[in-house]
Motif scaffolding. Structure first.
Motif, PDB file in Angstrom:
ATOM      1  N   GLY A  40      23.789 -13.290  -7.671  1.00  0.00           N
ATOM      2  CA  GLY A  40      22.367 -13.855  -7.824  1.00  0.00           C
ATOM      3  C   GLY A  40      21.423 -13.425  -6.870  1.00  0.00           C
ATOM      4  N   PHE A  41      20.127 -13.839  -6.904  1.00  0.00           N
ATOM      5  CA  PHE A  41      18.937 -13.285  -5.917  1.00  0.00           C
ATOM      6  C   PHE A  41      18.166 -14.652  -5.428  1.00  0.00           C
ATOM      7  N   VAL A  42      17.565 -14.293  -4.513  1.00  0.00           N
ATOM      8  CA  VAL A  42      16.618 -15.278  -3.740  1.00  0.00           C
ATOM      9  C   VAL A  42      15.579 -14.646  -3.507  1.00  0.00           C
ATOM     10  N   THR A  43      14.465 -15.052  -3.493  1.00  0.00           N
ATOM     11  CA  THR A  43      13.084 -14.339  -3.106  1.00  0.00           C
ATOM     12  C   THR A  43      12.210 -15.415  -2.298  1.00  0.00           C
ATOM     13  N   TYR A  44      11.906 -14.653  -1.110  1.00  0.00           N
ATOM     14  CA  TYR A  44      11.147 -15.229  -0.100  1.00  0.00           C
ATOM     15  C   TYR A  44       9.584 -14.921  -0.162  1.00  0.00           C
ATOM     16  N   GLU A  45       8.597 -15.801   0.424  1.00  0.00           N
ATOM     17  CA  GLU A  45       7.327 -15.406   0.531  1.00  0.00           C
ATOM     18  C   GLU A  45       7.108 -14.058   1.225  1.00  0.00           C
ATOM     19  N   THR A  46       7.829 -13.974   2.600  1.00  0.00           N
ATOM     20  CA  THR A  46       7.683 -12.979   3.257  1.00  0.00           C
ATOM     21  C   THR A  46       8.859 -12.076   3.511  1.00  0.00           C
ATOM     22  N   ILE A  47       8.551 -10.689   3.840  1.00  0.00           N
ATOM     23  CA  ILE A  47       9.744  -9.932   4.124  1.00  0.00           C
ATOM     24  C   ILE A  47      10.589 -10.417   5.425  1.00  0.00           C
ATOM     25  N   GLU A  48       9.621 -10.884   6.350  1.00  0.00           N
ATOM     26  CA  GLU A  48      10.170 -11.147   7.383  1.00  0.00           C
ATOM     27  C   GLU A  48      11.505 -12.522   7.394  1.00  0.00           C
ATOM     28  N   ASP A  49      11.099 -13.246   6.290  1.00  0.00           N
ATOM     29  CA  ASP A  49      11.803 -14.571   6.006  1.00  0.00           C
ATOM     30  C   ASP A  49      12.983 -14.104   5.542  1.00  0.00           C
ATOM     31  N   ALA A  50      13.052 -12.816   4.436  1.00  0.00           N
ATOM     32  CA  ALA A  50      14.050 -12.397   3.824  1.00  0.00           C
ATOM     33  C   ALA A  50      15.144 -11.607   4.948  1.00  0.00           C
ATOM     34  N   LEU A  73      11.490 -20.240   0.807  1.00  0.00           N
ATOM     35  CA  LEU A  73      11.980 -19.581  -0.110  1.00  0.00           C
ATOM     36  C   LEU A  73      11.419 -20.017  -1.361  1.00  0.00           C
ATOM     37  N   LEU A  74      10.934 -18.882  -2.316  1.00  0.00           N
ATOM     38  CA  LEU A  74      10.332 -19.247  -3.636  1.00  0.00           C
ATOM     39  C   LEU A  74      11.098 -19.481  -4.865  1.00  0.00           C
ATOM     40  N   THR A 117      25.780   0.033  11.483  1.00  0.00           N
ATOM     41  CA  THR A 117      24.457  -1.160  11.431  1.00  0.00           C
ATOM     42  C   THR A 117      23.682  -0.921  10.125  1.00  0.00           C
ATOM     43  N   PRO A 118      23.716  -1.982   9.215  1.00  0.00           N
ATOM     44  CA  PRO A 118      23.060  -1.732   8.074  1.00  0.00           C
ATOM     45  C   PRO A 118      21.354  -1.566   8.249  1.00  0.00           C
ATOM     46  N   ASN A 119      20.824  -0.908   7.571  1.00  0.00           N
ATOM     47  CA  ASN A 119      19.474  -0.876   7.657  1.00  0.00           C
ATOM     48  C   ASN A 119      18.618  -2.019   7.469  1.00  0.00           C
ATOM     49  N   SER A 120      18.076  -2.687   8.501  1.00  0.00           N
ATOM     50  CA  SER A 120      17.291  -4.190   8.334  1.00  0.00           C
ATOM     51  C   SER A 120      16.019  -4.064   7.963  1.00  0.00           C
ATOM     52  N   THR A 121      15.346  -2.911   7.872  1.00  0.00           N
ATOM     53  CA  THR A 121      14.187  -2.974   7.353  1.00  0.00           C
ATOM     54  C   THR A 121      14.047  -2.831   5.753  1.00  0.00           C
ATOM     55  N   LEU A 122      13.865  -4.269   5.278  1.00  0.00           N
ATOM     56  CA  LEU A 122      13.250  -4.511   3.729  1.00  0.00           C
ATOM     57  C   LEU A 122      12.243  -4.250   3.441  1.00  0.00           C
ATOM     58  N   THR A 123      11.977  -3.783   1.978  1.00  0.00           N
ATOM     59  CA  THR A 123      10.797  -3.296   1.485  1.00  0.00           C
ATOM     60  C   THR A 123      10.199  -4.392   0.493  1.00  0.00           C
ATOM     61  N   THR A 124      11.321  -5.422   0.149  1.00  0.00           N
ATOM     62  CA  THR A 124      10.654  -6.374  -0.718  1.00  0.00           C
ATOM     63  C   THR A 124      11.395  -7.620  -0.062  1.00  0.00           C
ATOM     64  N   PRO A 125      10.896  -9.008  -0.492  1.00  0.00           N
ATOM     65  CA  PRO A 125      11.370 -10.087  -0.068  1.00  0.00           C
ATOM     66  C   PRO A 125      12.667 -10.731  -0.836  1.00  0.00           C
ATOM     67  N   LYS A 126      12.918  -9.883  -1.847  1.00  0.00           N
ATOM     68  CA  LYS A 126      13.855 -10.211  -2.854  1.00  0.00           C
ATOM     69  C   LYS A 126      15.313  -9.810  -2.395  1.00  0.00           C
ATOM     70  N   LEU A 127      16.257 -10.612  -2.402  1.00  0.00           N
ATOM     71  CA  LEU A 127      17.650 -10.325  -1.816  1.00  0.00           C
ATOM     72  C   LEU A 127      18.653 -10.612  -2.978  1.00  0.00           C
TER      73      LEU A 127
END
Length: 139
Positions: free
Chosen positions: A75-85, A57-58, A23-33
């Protein structure tokens, strides 16, 4: 086939321990994917539309090859919050976009480029003059 309760408990415990490795680690430290596996025809707008339903989505940016003008396939996508990401990562990983399966991972910070001394393309001649060995025209 019947198993005793202790055997079932042991199997369940083993599965839960193994789950951590798969299972991949789902705790992100940034809202950028980081999005990989993009089609060469994917544009920013398609990427934005595919990820917009998971939160605010920003930015959505497909990396383009300067010479060909086509997508590099990521590519990259950036969200406003880590939860959205996190929602987007779970919802879009291994899904189809423009006919290709894409993969969603946390974006890593850019690594600094190694410092290299500038290449010297000149030589000292016997007469003391400096000659330039560059071949071709500049214009």
């Amino acid at each position: 086939m019947k198993f005793s309760n202790s055997t079932l408990s042991s199997i369940i415990g083993d599965l839960q321990r193994l789950r951590r490795f798969f299972t991949p680690n789902s705790t992100l430290t940034t809202p950028k994917l980081f999005i990989s596996g993009l089609s060469r025809s994917t544009i920013d707008e398609n990427l934005f539309n595919a990820f917009a339903s998971f939160g605010r989505l920003l930015k959505a940016k497909v990396i383009i090859n300067r010479a060909s003008g086509r997508s590099e396939g990521f590519g990259f996508v950036t969200y406003e919050t880590i939860e959205d990401a996190e929602k987007a990562s779970e919802g879009m990983n291994a899904k189809f976009l423009d006919g290709w399966v894409i993969f969603v991972d946390p974006a890593r910070p850019r690594e600094p480029l190694p410092c290299q001394p500038p290449k010297q393309d000149t030589q000292q001649s016997e007469t003391g003059f400096t000659t330039n060995n560059t071949i071709g025209w500049y214009g």
